[in-house]
Design a protein around this motif. Structure first.
Motif, PDB file in Angstrom:
ATOM      1  N   LYS A 178       0.801  -1.223   0.000  1.00  0.00           N
ATOM      2  CA  LYS A 178       0.000   0.000   0.000  1.00  0.00           C
ATOM      3  C   LYS A 178       0.838   1.280   0.000  1.00  0.00           C
ATOM      4  O   LYS A 178       0.335   2.350   0.343  1.00  0.00           O
ATOM      5  CB  LYS A 178      -0.999   0.006   1.164  1.00  0.00           C
ATOM      6  N   GLU A 179       2.108   1.181  -0.412  1.00  0.00           N
ATOM      7  CA  GLU A 179       2.952   2.363  -0.590  1.00  0.00           C
ATOM      8  C   GLU A 179       3.337   2.438  -2.060  1.00  0.00           C
ATOM      9  O   GLU A 179       4.163   1.670  -2.544  1.00  0.00           O
ATOM     10  CB  GLU A 179       4.191   2.288   0.299  1.00  0.00           C
ATOM     11  N   GLU A 180       2.729   3.365  -2.783  1.00  0.00           N
ATOM     12  CA  GLU A 180       2.911   3.475  -4.228  1.00  0.00           C
ATOM     13  C   GLU A 180       4.319   3.936  -4.575  1.00  0.00           C
ATOM     14  O   GLU A 180       4.875   4.817  -3.925  1.00  0.00           O
ATOM     15  CB  GLU A 180       1.886   4.448  -4.799  1.00  0.00           C
ATOM     16  N   LEU A 181       4.865   3.324  -5.616  1.00  0.00           N
ATOM     17  CA  LEU A 181       6.158   3.720  -6.165  1.00  0.00           C
ATOM     18  C   LEU A 181       5.922   4.356  -7.525  1.00  0.00           C
ATOM     19  O   LEU A 181       5.377   3.713  -8.432  1.00  0.00           O
ATOM     20  CB  LEU A 181       7.071   2.504  -6.318  1.00  0.00           C
ATOM     21  N   GLN A 217      -0.397  -6.814  -0.132  1.00  0.00           N
ATOM     22  CA  GLN A 217       0.121  -7.964   0.600  1.00  0.00           C
ATOM     23  C   GLN A 217      -0.566  -9.252   0.149  1.00  0.00           C
ATOM     24  O   GLN A 217      -1.791  -9.364   0.185  1.00  0.00           O
ATOM     25  CB  GLN A 217      -0.073  -7.767   2.097  1.00  0.00           C
ATOM     26  N   ALA A 218       0.232 -10.221  -0.292  1.00  0.00           N
ATOM     27  CA  ALA A 218      -0.282 -11.528  -0.684  1.00  0.00           C
ATOM     28  C   ALA A 218      -0.414 -12.427   0.542  1.00  0.00           C
ATOM     29  O   ALA A 218       0.115 -12.125   1.616  1.00  0.00           O
ATOM     30  CB  ALA A 218       0.653 -12.163  -1.710  1.00  0.00           C
ATOM     31  N   ALA A 219      -1.107 -13.543   0.375  1.00  0.00           N
ATOM     32  CA  ALA A 219      -1.252 -14.549   1.433  1.00  0.00           C
ATOM     33  C   ALA A 219      -0.615 -15.844   0.929  1.00  0.00           C
ATOM     34  O   ALA A 219      -1.245 -16.634   0.234  1.00  0.00           O
ATOM     35  CB  ALA A 219      -2.719 -14.779   1.774  1.00  0.00           C
ATOM     36  N   HIS A 220       0.664 -16.038   1.280  1.00  0.00           N
ATOM     37  CA  HIS A 220       1.396 -17.181   0.718  1.00  0.00           C
ATOM     38  C   HIS A 220       2.184 -17.910   1.794  1.00  0.00           C
ATOM     39  O   HIS A 220       3.385 -17.726   1.915  1.00  0.00           O
ATOM     40  CB  HIS A 220       2.321 -16.696  -0.393  1.00  0.00           C
ATOM     41  N   PRO A 221       1.551 -18.762   2.577  1.00  0.00           N
ATOM     42  CA  PRO A 221       0.133 -19.142   2.530  1.00  0.00           C
ATOM     43  C   PRO A 221      -0.770 -18.211   3.353  1.00  0.00           C
ATOM     44  O   PRO A 221      -1.991 -18.284   3.268  1.00  0.00           O
ATOM     45  CB  PRO A 221       0.145 -20.546   3.122  1.00  0.00           C
ATOM     46  N   VAL A 222      -0.159 -17.345   4.205  1.00  0.00           N
ATOM     47  CA  VAL A 222      -0.919 -16.385   4.996  1.00  0.00           C
ATOM     48  C   VAL A 222      -0.293 -15.009   4.799  1.00  0.00           C
ATOM     49  O   VAL A 222       0.832 -14.876   4.310  1.00  0.00           O
ATOM     50  CB  VAL A 222      -0.907 -16.747   6.505  1.00  0.00           C
ATOM     51  N   HIS A 223      -1.012 -13.967   5.160  1.00  0.00           N
ATOM     52  CA  HIS A 223      -0.434 -12.631   5.152  1.00  0.00           C
ATOM     53  C   HIS A 223       0.648 -12.570   6.223  1.00  0.00           C
ATOM     54  O   HIS A 223       0.402 -12.921   7.387  1.00  0.00           O
ATOM     55  CB  HIS A 223      -1.513 -11.579   5.427  1.00  0.00           C
ATOM     56  N   GLN A 224       1.824 -12.130   5.827  1.00  0.00           N
ATOM     57  CA  GLN A 224       2.951 -12.247   6.753  1.00  0.00           C
ATOM     58  C   GLN A 224       3.929 -11.085   6.602  1.00  0.00           C
ATOM     59  O   GLN A 224       4.238 -10.650   5.490  1.00  0.00           O
ATOM     60  CB  GLN A 224       3.689 -13.569   6.492  1.00  0.00           C
ATOM     61  N   LYS A 225       4.408 -10.590   7.738  1.00  0.00           N
ATOM     62  CA  LYS A 225       5.530  -9.660   7.796  1.00  0.00           C
ATOM     63  C   LYS A 225       6.610 -10.265   8.685  1.00  0.00           C
ATOM     64  O   LYS A 225       6.329 -11.098   9.544  1.00  0.00           O
ATOM     65  CB  LYS A 225       5.094  -8.301   8.357  1.00  0.00           C
ATOM     66  N   THR A 226       7.846  -9.845   8.471  1.00  0.00           N
ATOM     67  CA  THR A 226       8.933 -10.304   9.325  1.00  0.00           C
ATOM     68  C   THR A 226       8.858  -9.606  10.671  1.00  0.00           C
ATOM     69  O   THR A 226       8.057  -8.684  10.878  1.00  0.00           O
ATOM     70  CB  THR A 226      10.292  -9.995   8.683  1.00  0.00           C
ATOM     71  N   CYS A 280       1.512  -8.939  -4.107  1.00  0.00           N
ATOM     72  CA  CYS A 280       0.914  -8.806  -5.430  1.00  0.00           C
ATOM     73  C   CYS A 280       1.258  -7.391  -5.908  1.00  0.00           C
ATOM     74  O   CYS A 280       1.526  -6.503  -5.098  1.00  0.00           O
ATOM     75  CB  CYS A 280      -0.604  -8.953  -5.378  1.00  0.00           C
ATOM     76  N   TYR A 281       1.221  -7.166  -7.216  1.00  0.00           N
ATOM     77  CA  TYR A 281       1.544  -5.843  -7.741  1.00  0.00           C
ATOM     78  C   TYR A 281       0.481  -5.360  -8.721  1.00  0.00           C
ATOM     79  O   TYR A 281       0.116  -6.085  -9.651  1.00  0.00           O
ATOM     80  CB  TYR A 281       2.882  -5.858  -8.484  1.00  0.00           C
ATOM     81  N   GLN A 282       0.018  -4.120  -8.514  1.00  0.00           N
ATOM     82  CA  GLN A 282      -0.700  -3.412  -9.572  1.00  0.00           C
ATOM     83  C   GLN A 282       0.314  -2.517 -10.261  1.00  0.00           C
ATOM     84  O   GLN A 282       0.959  -1.680  -9.617  1.00  0.00           O
ATOM     85  CB  GLN A 282      -1.840  -2.563  -9.017  1.00  0.00           C
ATOM     86  N   LEU A 283       0.487  -2.715 -11.552  1.00  0.00           N
ATOM     87  CA  LEU A 283       1.420  -1.923 -12.340  1.00  0.00           C
ATOM     88  C   LEU A 283       0.637  -1.052 -13.303  1.00  0.00           C
ATOM     89  O   LEU A 283      -0.292  -1.525 -13.961  1.00  0.00           O
ATOM     90  CB  LEU A 283       2.363  -2.835 -13.133  1.00  0.00           C
TER      91      LEU A 283
END
Length: 282
Positions: A131-134, A145-154, A163-166
């Motif tokens: 959610k921070e646009e470049l 944020q994708a769920a692979h297999p869950v939504h995850q941050k370190t 995922c990316y919207q380009l």
């Protein structure tokens, strides 16, 4: 049985260099698995795997070889959705970095140090945060944020899978990489403008693949329904043909999509095939 490329090697490289999109067009090429090249004002690679893939026993995991070596790549940007080797292929990335010194690499925060440790200079790496646009020359990137297999941050708050919207000129691309469908992801995707091109996995998941540490994805029915919900102009299924033991038939996806909406548009490019996309509004 080894699968065949429609176009590869110097012929494919020459086509990628010489084909020029019109003012309202975008060209994309299929590199297998989740790998694509997008060309408009910029040249963008996403999840390219241009090296061999072997398992713990040293056995080949690929159904087909790379179409060309990483040192042949010319790219403005290379994006990776997450750190698995069939999406973030270090031999590919380091080869591109050496071949084209102006290429920038866009990866989730959890992957930045992996690239640095592999020898890619830190100033060439752009950390993507959900959610921070470049805003970059020729390309705007909006990570989700994708769920692979869950939504995850370190533990340090870095995103693990995205995922990316380009946005390239007048065209919106939505590339999901690897993900399951969750309410959070659905809400995030529905908040976006409808994609012109929607790239999403169809290989699903099951007990047996999970038992051998093969994380699943959206299945065909989920991807087809999601394409309709998002009002995608064209859907391109991904993640179905490269890795042995993790394949499905994309024609089954087309059948399901058409059963839901027989006016839905789709593309199934062959390996190495280029597609010229022009929005219906032009």
């Amino acid at each position: 049985m080894e699968r065949k490329w429609y176009k590869q090697g110097n012929g494919l490289l020459r086509e990628m260099k010489e084909w020029l999109p019109g003012p309202h067009e975008l060209i994309f090429w299929y590199l297998g698995q989740c790998g694509f090249v997008y060309k408009k004002e910029a040249i963008v690679y996403i999840d390219p795997v241009l090296n061999s893939l072997v398992d713990e026993k040293g056995d080949n995991m690929r159904y087909y070889p790379s179409p060309f070596s990483p040192d042949k790549v010319t790219a403005d940007y290379v994006l990776c959705t997450h750190g698995h080797k069939d999406h973030l292929a270090l031999e590919t990335l380091t080869g591109i970095a050496k071949a084209d010194l102006h290429t920038k690499f866009i990866v989730p925060g959890d992957c930045v140090e992996t690239l640095v440790e592999a020898g890619i200079d830190r100033p060439r790496i752009i950390e993507a945060c959900a959610k921070e646009e470049l805003q970059l020359p020729g390309l705007t990137v909006y990570p989700i944020q994708a769920a692979h297999p869950v939504h995850q941050k370190t533990a340090q708050g870095k995103d693990v899978a995205l995922c990316y919207q380009l946005t390239m000129g007048n065209i919106r691309i939505l590339h999901l990489g690897d993900t399951y469908l969750t309410q959070q992801l659905l809400n995030d995707l529905l908040a976006l403008k409808a994609p012109d091109l929607f790239f999403a996995p169809i290989n699903g998941g099951d007990y047996f693949r999970t038992a051998r540490d093969c994380i699943g994805n959206l299945n065909m029915l989920e991807t087809a329904n999601l394409a309709i919900m998002l009002k995608a102009a064209v859907t391109v299924p991904t993640h179905y043909d490269m890795v042995k033991g993790n394949t499905v038939d994309p024609l089954d996806f087309v059948r399901i999509l058409r059963e839901i909406d027989d006016a839905a548009r789709w593309q199934l490019p062959a390996l190495g095939e280029g597609v010229i996309y022009l929005p219906l509004s032009f």
